[in-house]
Design an enzyme around this catalytic site. Structure first.
Site, PDB file in Angstrom:
ATOM      1  N   CYS A  66      -0.042   3.554  -7.399  1.00 32.00           N
ATOM      2  CA  CYS A  66      -0.942   2.877  -6.456  1.00 32.00           C
ATOM      3  C   CYS A  66      -1.082   1.432  -6.904  1.00 32.00           C
ATOM      4  CB  CYS A  66      -2.313   3.558  -6.437  1.00 32.00           C
ATOM      5  SG  CYS A  66      -3.554   2.698  -5.445  1.00 32.00           S
ATOM      6  N   CYS A  76       0.874  -1.179   0.000  1.00 32.33           N
ATOM      7  CA  CYS A  76       0.000   0.000   0.000  1.00 32.33           C
ATOM      8  C   CYS A  76       0.904   1.220   0.000  1.00 32.33           C
ATOM      9  CB  CYS A  76      -0.941   0.021   1.187  1.00 32.33           C
ATOM     10  SG  CYS A  76      -2.138   1.395   1.082  1.00 32.33           S
TER      11      CYS A  76
END
Length: 248
Positions: free
Chosen positions: A198, A80
Site C-alpha cells: 500500500c 492506489c
C-alpha cells in the site's frame, strides 16, 4: 542537468506517496545530480478504503489524468494499489491504458505506471516466486490483493492485515511498528517480503532494517513504483534506501 516531471494520481486523503517517492528520488539526486525530479499531483476523492469508495474513486481517473496532462509530465504514476487490485486480476493493464489514452488525447503522451503493476514488476525483478505480504487493509481487501498477485503467478505464502479502513489513519501508522509486524509472518517458504502492499502505509524507513533482520529481499509498493518510474524515464534504477526493488 535534466528535470524529469512526474505526475501523480492519488486519493484525496493520500499523504505518503507524495512523501516517500520524492524522498527516494531526492536521495538519488544526491548521488546522481545530473537528474532532478519535479512532482505534480491530481487527486481523486476517497477517504475510507471500502469497495464502494474505491469504485467511486476509480471513476474519477479520466478527470485526474486530464488535469495532469496540462503539466506535460514525462511519466505518470497512479498511486492506489488496492483501488486497482480490487477490480479483479490484470486490471492494472486497463487502468494504465485508460490514463495513457487520456494523456494522448490531451496532446501530452507519457508512459504510465500504476503501483499495482509496479509491485508485480518489482517482485519479478527480484526473481521471487513466493512472497509474504503486510497490508493495512481489512482482511477482505487483503484477500483480493493476494488473489491478484497469485493470478500473476506468484504464490503468497502468508499475509498480515492490519485492519485499518480509514485512509488518513493508514498514513499515520508508525513505520517503526513494521520492525515487529513482519515477525508475525511465516517466511519459511518466502523468497521475498512485501513490507507494505500500500503506497499510503509508511514503510521506507523500515525496509533496510527488515531486509537485514529477515535475510530476504524486501520491497514495498512505493519502492516498486520508484523502480518502474525510473525505468520508464530510461534512468538507472538506483535508489538509496529502496535497495530491494531498485538496485538488484
Amino acid at each position: 542537468m535534466t528535470d524529469h516531471h512526474i505526475g501523480l494520481i492519488v486519493p484525496s486523503s493520500h499523504l505518503t506517496m507524495e512523501t516517500e517517492l520524492p524522498r527516494m528520488l531526492r536521495a538519488r539526486e544526491a548521488e546522481l545530480p545530473e537528474d532532478r525530479f519535479v512532482f505534480h499531483s491530481s487527486r481523486m476523492r476517497m477517504r475510507h478504503v471500502s469497495p464502494e469508495q474505491l469504485r467511486a474513486m476509480n471513476a474519477q481517473t479520466a478527470r485526474a489524468a486530464r488535469e495532469l496532462a496540462d503539466a506535460r509530465p514525462d511519466a505518470v504514476a497512479s498511486a492506489c494499489l488496492v483501488a486497482i487490485m480490487a477490480q479483479g486480476p490484470g486490471h492494472h493493464c486497463a487502468a494504465e491504458a485508460e490514463i495513457a489514452e487520456v494523456l494522448r488525447g490531451q496532446g501530452a503522451p507519457a508512459p504510465v505506471v500504476s503501483s499495482a503493476g509496479a509491485l508485480l514488476d518489482g517482485v519479478a525483478a527480484l526473481g521471487a516466486r513466493r512472497i509474504a505480504v503486510v497490508t493495512p487493509y481489512l482482511g477482505e481487501l487483503t484477500a483480493l490483493v493476494c488473489a491478484y498477485i497469485e493470478d500473476a503467478g506468484v504464490e503468497v505464502v502468508d499475509a498480515l492485515s492490519l485492519e485499518v479502513p480509514d485512509n488518513p489513519a493508514v498514513a499515520r501508522l508508525d513505520p517503526g511498528a513494521l520492525l515487529d509486524h513482519w515477525r508475525r509472518l511465516d517466511l519459511r517458504r518466502a523468497d521475498a517480503l512485501v513490507l507494505s502492499a500500500c503506497v499510503q502505509m509508511p514503510s521506507l524507513a523500515a525496509i533496510g532494517p527488515v531486509e537485514e533482520a529477515s535475510g530476504l529481499p524486501v520491497l514495498s509498493a512505493a519502492t516498486a513504483t520508484a523502480y518502474r518510474v525510473l525505468g520508464e524515464l530510461g534512468l538507472a534504477a538506483r535508489v538509496p534506501g529502496g535497495r530491494a526493488a531498485a538496485e538488484r
